[in-house]
Design a protein around this motif. Structure first.
Motif, PDB file in Angstrom:
ATOM      1  N   GLN A  58       0.824  -1.209   0.000  1.00 45.87           N
ATOM      2  CA  GLN A  58       0.000   0.000   0.000  1.00 45.87           C
ATOM      3  C   GLN A  58       0.857   1.258   0.000  1.00 45.87           C
ATOM      4  OE1 GLN A  58      -2.470   1.064   3.502  1.00 45.87           O
ATOM      5  NE2 GLN A  58      -4.208   1.096   2.074  1.00 45.87           N
ATOM      6  N   ALA A  59       1.879   1.289   0.846  1.00 42.18           N
ATOM      7  CA  ALA A  59       2.763   2.457   0.915  1.00 42.18           C
ATOM      8  C   ALA A  59       3.533   2.637  -0.392  1.00 42.18           C
ATOM      9  CB  ALA A  59       3.732   2.305   2.090  1.00 42.18           C
ATOM     10  N   PHE A  60       3.963   1.532  -0.978  1.00 40.38           N
ATOM     11  CA  PHE A  60       4.701   1.618  -2.240  1.00 40.38           C
ATOM     12  C   PHE A  60       3.825   2.196  -3.346  1.00 40.38           C
ATOM     13  CE2 PHE A  60       5.617  -0.437  -6.347  1.00 40.38           C
ATOM     14  CZ  PHE A  60       6.884   0.081  -6.582  1.00 40.38           C
ATOM     15  N   LEU A  61       2.625   1.668  -3.491  1.00 43.07           N
ATOM     16  CA  LEU A  61       1.727   2.160  -4.539  1.00 43.07           C
ATOM     17  C   LEU A  61       1.344   3.617  -4.300  1.00 43.07           C
ATOM     18  CD1 LEU A  61      -0.614  -0.936  -5.016  1.00 43.07           C
ATOM     19  CD2 LEU A  61       1.221  -0.158  -6.534  1.00 43.07           C
ATOM     20  N   GLN A  62       1.167   3.989  -3.037  1.00 42.85           N
ATOM     21  CA  GLN A  62       0.828   5.378  -2.719  1.00 42.85           C
ATOM     22  C   GLN A  62       1.936   6.329  -3.159  1.00 42.85           C
ATOM     23  OE1 GLN A  62      -1.886   6.676  -2.077  1.00 42.85           O
ATOM     24  NE2 GLN A  62      -2.019   7.945  -0.248  1.00 42.85           N
ATOM     25  N   SER A  63       3.177   5.848  -3.132  1.00 48.72           N
ATOM     26  CA  SER A  63       4.320   6.691  -3.500  1.00 48.72           C
ATOM     27  C   SER A  63       4.583   6.713  -5.001  1.00 48.72           C
ATOM     28  CB  SER A  63       5.583   6.189  -2.791  1.00 48.72           C
ATOM     29  OG  SER A  63       6.024   4.949  -3.330  1.00 48.72           O
ATOM     30  N   GLN A  64       3.859   5.878  -5.759  1.00 51.37           N
ATOM     31  CA  GLN A  64       4.117   5.772  -7.198  1.00 51.37           C
ATOM     32  C   GLN A  64       2.963   6.232  -8.080  1.00 51.37           C
ATOM     33  OE1 GLN A  64       7.063   4.784  -8.658  1.00 51.37           O
ATOM     34  NE2 GLN A  64       7.912   4.761  -6.594  1.00 51.37           N
ATOM     35  N   CYS A  83       2.905   7.999 -13.834  1.00 53.50           N
ATOM     36  CA  CYS A  83       3.466   9.080 -14.644  1.00 53.50           C
ATOM     37  C   CYS A  83       4.991   9.081 -14.637  1.00 53.50           C
ATOM     38  CB  CYS A  83       2.979  10.438 -14.116  1.00 53.50           C
ATOM     39  SG  CYS A  83       1.187  10.635 -14.101  1.00 53.50           S
ATOM     40  N   THR A  84       5.550   9.780 -15.606  1.00 57.80           N
ATOM     41  CA  THR A  84       6.973  10.063 -15.625  1.00 57.80           C
ATOM     42  C   THR A  84       7.266  11.190 -14.626  1.00 57.80           C
ATOM     43  OG1 THR A  84       6.864  11.815 -17.284  1.00 57.80           O
ATOM     44  CG2 THR A  84       6.965   9.543 -18.098  1.00 57.80           C
ATOM     45  N   PRO A  85       8.531  11.441 -14.313  1.00 52.57           N
ATOM     46  CA  PRO A  85       8.853  12.590 -13.443  1.00 52.57           C
ATOM     47  C   PRO A  85       8.374  13.922 -13.999  1.00 52.57           C
ATOM     48  CG  PRO A  85      10.719  11.088 -13.536  1.00 52.57           C
ATOM     49  CD  PRO A  85       9.725  10.596 -14.559  1.00 52.57           C
ATOM     50  N   LYS A  86       8.109  13.991 -15.300  1.00 54.68           N
ATOM     51  CA  LYS A  86       7.592  15.219 -15.906  1.00 54.68           C
ATOM     52  C   LYS A  86       6.066  15.280 -15.892  1.00 54.68           C
ATOM     53  CE  LYS A  86      11.567  16.030 -18.930  1.00 54.68           C
ATOM     54  NZ  LYS A  86      12.032  16.249 -20.332  1.00 54.68           N
ATOM     55  N   GLY A  87       5.444  14.309 -15.228  1.00 52.01           N
ATOM     56  CA  GLY A  87       3.997  14.330 -15.074  1.00 52.01           C
ATOM     57  C   GLY A  87       3.223  13.763 -16.247  1.00 52.01           C
ATOM     58  N   ARG A  88       3.903  13.158 -17.191  1.00 50.97           N
ATOM     59  CA  ARG A  88       3.237  12.609 -18.367  1.00 50.97           C
ATOM     60  C   ARG A  88       2.805  11.165 -18.105  1.00 50.97           C
ATOM     61  NH1 ARG A  88       2.188  16.526 -22.448  1.00 50.97           N
ATOM     62  NH2 ARG A  88       3.205  18.356 -21.538  1.00 50.97           N
ATOM     63  N   VAL A  89       1.606  10.825 -18.541  1.00 53.97           N
ATOM     64  CA  VAL A  89       1.022   9.524 -18.212  1.00 53.97           C
ATOM     65  C   VAL A  89       1.648   8.412 -19.041  1.00 53.97           C
ATOM     66  CG1 VAL A  89      -1.100   8.168 -18.117  1.00 53.97           C
ATOM     67  CG2 VAL A  89      -1.160  10.613 -17.574  1.00 53.97           C
ATOM     68  N   LEU A  90       2.213   7.425 -18.340  1.00 50.46           N
ATOM     69  CA  LEU A  90       2.729   6.214 -18.978  1.00 50.46           C
ATOM     70  C   LEU A  90       1.629   5.164 -19.126  1.00 50.46           C
ATOM     71  CD1 LEU A  90       6.087   5.926 -17.040  1.00 50.46           C
ATOM     72  CD2 LEU A  90       5.903   6.067 -19.531  1.00 50.46           C
ATOM     73  N   ALA A  91       0.723   5.149 -18.167  1.00 48.71           N
ATOM     74  CA  ALA A  91      -0.400   4.202 -18.198  1.00 48.71           C
ATOM     75  C   ALA A  91      -1.464   4.690 -17.243  1.00 48.71           C
ATOM     76  CB  ALA A  91       0.056   2.799 -17.792  1.00 48.71           C
ATOM     77  N   ASN A  92      -2.713   4.424 -17.576  1.00 49.94           N
ATOM     78  CA  ASN A  92      -3.787   4.614 -16.597  1.00 49.94           C
ATOM     79  C   ASN A  92      -4.459   3.275 -16.381  1.00 49.94           C
ATOM     80  OD1 ASN A  92      -5.101   4.963 -19.275  1.00 49.94           O
ATOM     81  ND2 ASN A  92      -6.937   5.397 -18.052  1.00 49.94           N
ATOM     82  N   PHE A  93      -5.189   3.139 -15.296  1.00 49.56           N
ATOM     83  CA  PHE A  93      -5.604   1.812 -14.852  1.00 49.56           C
ATOM     84  C   PHE A  93      -6.783   1.906 -13.907  1.00 49.56           C
ATOM     85  CE2 PHE A  93      -2.120   3.548 -12.325  1.00 49.56           C
ATOM     86  CZ  PHE A  93      -2.742   3.661 -11.096  1.00 49.56           C
ATOM     87  N   CYS A 249       4.033  12.771  -2.250  1.00 50.91           N
ATOM     88  CA  CYS A 249       4.734  12.775  -3.535  1.00 50.91           C
ATOM     89  C   CYS A 249       4.588  11.457  -4.283  1.00 50.91           C
ATOM     90  CB  CYS A 249       6.209  13.072  -3.310  1.00 50.91           C
ATOM     91  SG  CYS A 249       6.522  14.744  -2.716  1.00 50.91           S
ATOM     92  N   TYR A 250       4.618  11.563  -5.604  1.00 47.55           N
ATOM     93  CA  TYR A 250       4.700  10.440  -6.532  1.00 47.55           C
ATOM     94  C   TYR A 250       5.354  10.991  -7.788  1.00 47.55           C
ATOM     95  CZ  TYR A 250       0.519  12.720  -8.432  1.00 47.55           C
ATOM     96  OH  TYR A 250      -0.359  13.633  -8.947  1.00 47.55           O
TER      97      TYR A 250
END
Length: 347
Positions: A58-64, A83-93, A249-250
């Motif tokens: 849970q903590a890991f997913l919350q941070s990602q 998302c990438t560090p630039k806030g761009r979506v790699l995947a939604n789910f 943060c994520y």
């Protein structure tokens, strides 16, 4: 990949399958009409599942992830993005819990890359990430009688016919996207029996019909051509509950939050129809009169529409929508007819 025995089973029911995706059961146009007015049944093997387990999950997913993972319960799912560090979506789910595991459903074409990338950040955390796509058969049921038909087959009362509710039974996990659109996760052993029973009163259809219903609901699906193209807000994830602005943060959180609070979002996702018989695809560029050869937007998802042409979700500049006509693929292409989403855009 689609399970071999399941593929054979569906083909015995006249399924035409290409690249692990059911194209049709004999008549694409008739199936689209069924999706529009009746109750449909479809295989969802083109979606995959990543399973997360371990004490620190849970903590890991919350941070990602962009969504608030703390809101995910045994009976409550969440939309979200990675998302990438630039806030761009790699995947939604879609994310939910089953027993001690956290289940993330996303396009199967993205599973391997997303699993690999997330695994890089596990480090010493007690988290295991496995692709469990082949452990479950995923079946979609949608239409006015979807809940009733599932209740009849399961011989139980569904208390979940509300958005993003989850119910677990000994034979299946039942996920509700909306009162008229549900998904069942079942073992291969039970899947054939379930399909046989449901198909007696429900029309089997190809995956494009499910895609069309997702589009009409305003739910985006990031695919390979649109990875790293959009901030979460551009595809309306903030509106449908896939972004939390209260959590920590994520990856990309600073940019996502800054965009929200400074009000500098110049693009949003719109629902539209394109009157064309040519295939419309994710990643196709859009143009307006003023931008000339410079794209003013992109197709996020597209599916053939029951009444002709293609219904699409498209991220478009607000200024271009306000100015008038939007053109598909080139400044002289077919015009997009903007339609109303089932939720309100903050524009």
């Amino acid at each position: 990949m689609m399970q071999k025995n399941w593929r054979t089973f569906l083909q015995n029911y006249n399924a035409v399958i290409d690249n692990d995706r059911v194209i049709q059961f004999g008549d694409c146009q008739a199936e689209l009409k069924h999706a529009q007015t009746e109750t449909i049944l479809t295989d969802l093997s083109h979606y995959g599942l990543l399973c997360f387990s371990g004490n620190d999950t849970q903590a890991f997913l919350q941070s990602q992830l962009s969504c608030d993972v703390m809101e995910v319960k045994a009976d409550r799912a969440q939309y979200g993005s990675y998302c990438t560090p630039k806030g761009r979506v790699l995947a939604n789910f879609t994310l939910w819990q089953r027993n001690d595991e956290w289940m993330m459903q996303l396009p199967i074409s993205l599973c391997e890359a997303i699993q690999k990338r997330l695994s890089m950040f596990v480090l010493r955390s007690k988290v295991h990430i496995n692709d469990c796509s082949e452990q479950w058969i995923r079946i979609g049921v949608a239409g006015i009688e979807a809940c009733k038909r599932i209740e009849d087959v399961m011989e139980t009362s569904l208390q979940i016919c509300q958005q993003l509710r989850v119910m677990h039974t000994p034979k299946a996990s039942i996920f509700c996207y909306a009162p008229n659109r549900l998904e069942l996760l079942v073992s291969e052993v039970y899947a054939g029996e379930l399909w046989q029973t449901l198909s007696k009163n429900i029309h089997p259809v190809g995956a494009a019909c499910w895609d069309w219903m997702q589009i009409r609901a305003g739910i985006p699906v990031i695919l390979t051509p649109t990875q790293e193209q959009f901030l979460p807000q551009m595809i309306n994830l903030d509106i449908i509950g896939g972004v939390s602005f209260k959590k920590g943060c994520y990856p990309g959180q600073e940019i996502v939050a800054r965009t929200q609070y400074l009000g500098k979002l110049k693009r949003r996702m719109f629902l539209a129809n394109i009157a064309t018989n040519n295939p419309v695809s994710a990643g196709d560029d859009l143009f307006d009169i003023e931008t000339n050869d410079q794209s003013c937007g992109k197709i996020v998802n597209a599916a053939p529409a029951p009444n002709g042409g293609y219904d699409v979700l498209a991220v478009i500049q607000h200024s271009s929508v306000d100015a008038g006509k939007i053109y598909w693929k080139n400044p002289c292409g077919p015009v997009l007819s903007i339609d109303s989403l089932p939720y309100t855009l903050d524009v």
